[in-house]
Design a protein around this motif. Structure first.
Motif, PDB file in Angstrom:
ATOM      1  N   UNK A  99       0.840  -1.205   0.000  1.00  0.00           N
ATOM      2  CA  UNK A  99       0.000   0.000   0.000  1.00  0.00           C
ATOM      3  C   UNK A  99       0.872   1.251   0.000  1.00  0.00           C
ATOM      4  N   UNK A 100       1.995   1.156   0.701  1.00  0.00           N
ATOM      5  CA  UNK A 100       2.968   2.247   0.707  1.00  0.00           C
ATOM      6  C   UNK A 100       4.364   1.647   0.547  1.00  0.00           C
ATOM      7  N   UNK A 134     -10.735   7.001  13.472  1.00  0.00           N
ATOM      8  CA  UNK A 134      -9.866   7.987  12.841  1.00  0.00           C
ATOM      9  C   UNK A 134      -9.233   7.339  11.613  1.00  0.00           C
ATOM     10  N   UNK A 135      -9.158   8.082  10.523  1.00  0.00           N
ATOM     11  CA  UNK A 135      -8.560   7.560   9.297  1.00  0.00           C
ATOM     12  C   UNK A 135      -7.310   8.367   8.952  1.00  0.00           C
ATOM     13  N   UNK A 136      -6.223   7.649   8.726  1.00  0.00           N
ATOM     14  CA  UNK A 136      -4.929   8.295   8.519  1.00  0.00           C
ATOM     15  C   UNK A 136      -4.495   8.310   7.066  1.00  0.00           C
ATOM     16  N   UNK A 137      -5.075   7.461   6.230  1.00  0.00           N
ATOM     17  CA  UNK A 137      -4.630   7.261   4.845  1.00  0.00           C
ATOM     18  C   UNK A 137      -3.142   6.871   4.796  1.00  0.00           C
ATOM     19  N   UNK A 138      -2.663   6.321   5.914  1.00  0.00           N
ATOM     20  CA  UNK A 138      -1.263   5.915   5.975  1.00  0.00           C
ATOM     21  C   UNK A 138      -0.300   7.071   6.168  1.00  0.00           C
ATOM     22  N   UNK A 139      -0.803   8.277   6.372  1.00  0.00           N
ATOM     23  CA  UNK A 139       0.070   9.439   6.591  1.00  0.00           C
ATOM     24  C   UNK A 139       0.564   9.420   8.036  1.00  0.00           C
ATOM     25  N   UNK A 152      -6.699   3.210   8.341  1.00  0.00           N
ATOM     26  CA  UNK A 152      -5.986   3.862   7.255  1.00  0.00           C
ATOM     27  C   UNK A 152      -6.945   4.489   6.262  1.00  0.00           C
ATOM     28  N   UNK A 153      -7.233   3.753   5.207  1.00  0.00           N
ATOM     29  CA  UNK A 153      -8.166   4.220   4.183  1.00  0.00           C
ATOM     30  C   UNK A 153      -9.525   3.569   4.414  1.00  0.00           C
TER      31      UNK A 153
END
Length: 336
Positions: free
Chosen positions: A39-40, A209-214, A169-170
């Motif tokens: 994903x990253x 909470x959603x981070x989008x992997x950031x 994440x997403x």
């Protein structure tokens, strides 16, 4: 006429013939290029999966492992663009962790199927309705993994109505949604809606909470929650904040509160940065997976299909997980 050959000459002829056979066998082994796409890209979890592929390649010199992924965060569009570019360059197999199942299938995996490129998913599977676009899944049973995280949270319940905050994440990522469902099931007996008091568990109004992997956002979210006078139990369904290199520095302010049980941080994954945080008392429990084996076994399954036409015997290859805490952080797992 009988021709006599000296023993040394005969040995030389045998050796030359053997070398020729070996050379010929090597010549017919076409290169097998396997792409490992997480994903990253800058994530030690997926880097371990790449190392697992490389470990398989050590015993199969014709195998080449190509590593790629979105650079900094879980970007569904970038993942699709990367896969399309890999297909254009000419890969033989794809080992991929799904960020968004529908988007990945429509944007890239239909193209992979058109080019007869076999796909194995790892870590995060496609949704069941898209299973035809991959041969098999290798990784954690993510619903069970979520249940394990939820069971761990029960140990820290101190209030009749205990608040909890889930960090993901997403919003569309299959494995993370399955983990959230598993957590909710462990705590309330149902997995389809937010916790609202069942068995004394309530999800904080700001969560999930959603981070989008950031990583910066993930750590900011965690610090904000920890600064509340009576914060919820914080449970991250992947590493997120703990992958941030500033985690230890910024979380040091809460060390005594964590030691006193007034702050509880539970996280998935047991990467080296997370184990260091555990050792310093800046987390209470981490439940880890086997990313290295995901890459090794995924590469093996792809290689068998590409070179022998042998399909995986199973649709899902589930790997086990392990528990780490401050007391066993040096022995609970091996990172590669």
């Amino acid at each position: 006429m009988l021709i006599r050959i000296a023993p040394f000459s005969l040995l030389l002829i045998i050796l030359l013939c053997w070398q020729g056979l070996v050379y010929a066998a090597t010549e017919v082994q076409e290169p097998v290029n396997i792409a490992v796409v997480g994903k990253t890209k800058n994530d030690s979890f997926y880097q371990q999966s790449h190392k697992g592929c490389q470990r398989f390649a050590r015993d199969h010199p014709n195998v080449h492992c190509i590593y790629d992924g979105a650079d900094d965060y879980q970007d569904v569009r970038t993942q699709v663009l990367i896969v399309k570019e890999l297909i254009r360059k000419g890969i033989d197999g794809l080992l991929i962790s799904t960020t968004d199942s529908q988007f990945l299938v429509d944007g890239a995996l239909k193209l992979a199927a058109k080019h007869a490129i076999p796909v194995i998913t790892f870590d995060s599977d496609l949704l069941s309705e898209h299973a035809a676009y991959r041969l098999a899944y290798v990784g954690t049973n993510n619903f069970d993994f979520g249940k394990a995280l939820g069971e761990e949270a029960k140990r820290f319940k101190v209030e009749p109505q205990q608040y909890i905050c889930l960090q993901s994440g997403h919003q569309t990522t299959p494995n993370l949604n399955q983990r959230i469902a598993g957590v909710r099931y462990a705590l309330s007996g149902q997995s389809t809606k937010r916790l609202s008091g069942e068995n004394g568990w309530i999800e904080h109004y700001r969560c999930p909470l959603f981070t989008f992997g950031r990583r910066a956002d993930a750590l900011d979210q965690l610090v904000t929650m920890m600064k509340y006078p009576d914060p919820p139990i914080f449970l991250a369904v992947a590493g997120f904040a703990q992958f941030n290199p500033d985690y230890i520095i910024r979380m040091a302010q809460f060390k005594s509160l964590i030691a006193d049980g007034k702050r509880v941080i539970i996280s998935a994954d047991t990467e080296n940065s997370q184990l260091k945080a555990l050792q310093r008392g800046l987390s209470v429990t981490n439940i880890g997976q086997k990313p290295f084996e995901m890459g090794r076994l995924g590469a093996e399954l792809l290689h068998q299909f590409i070179t022998q036409g042998r399909e995986p015997a199973q649709s899902h290859y589930f790997l086990d997980f392990h528990y780490c805490n401050k007391g066993n952080s040096e022995t609970c797992t091996t990172n590669h």
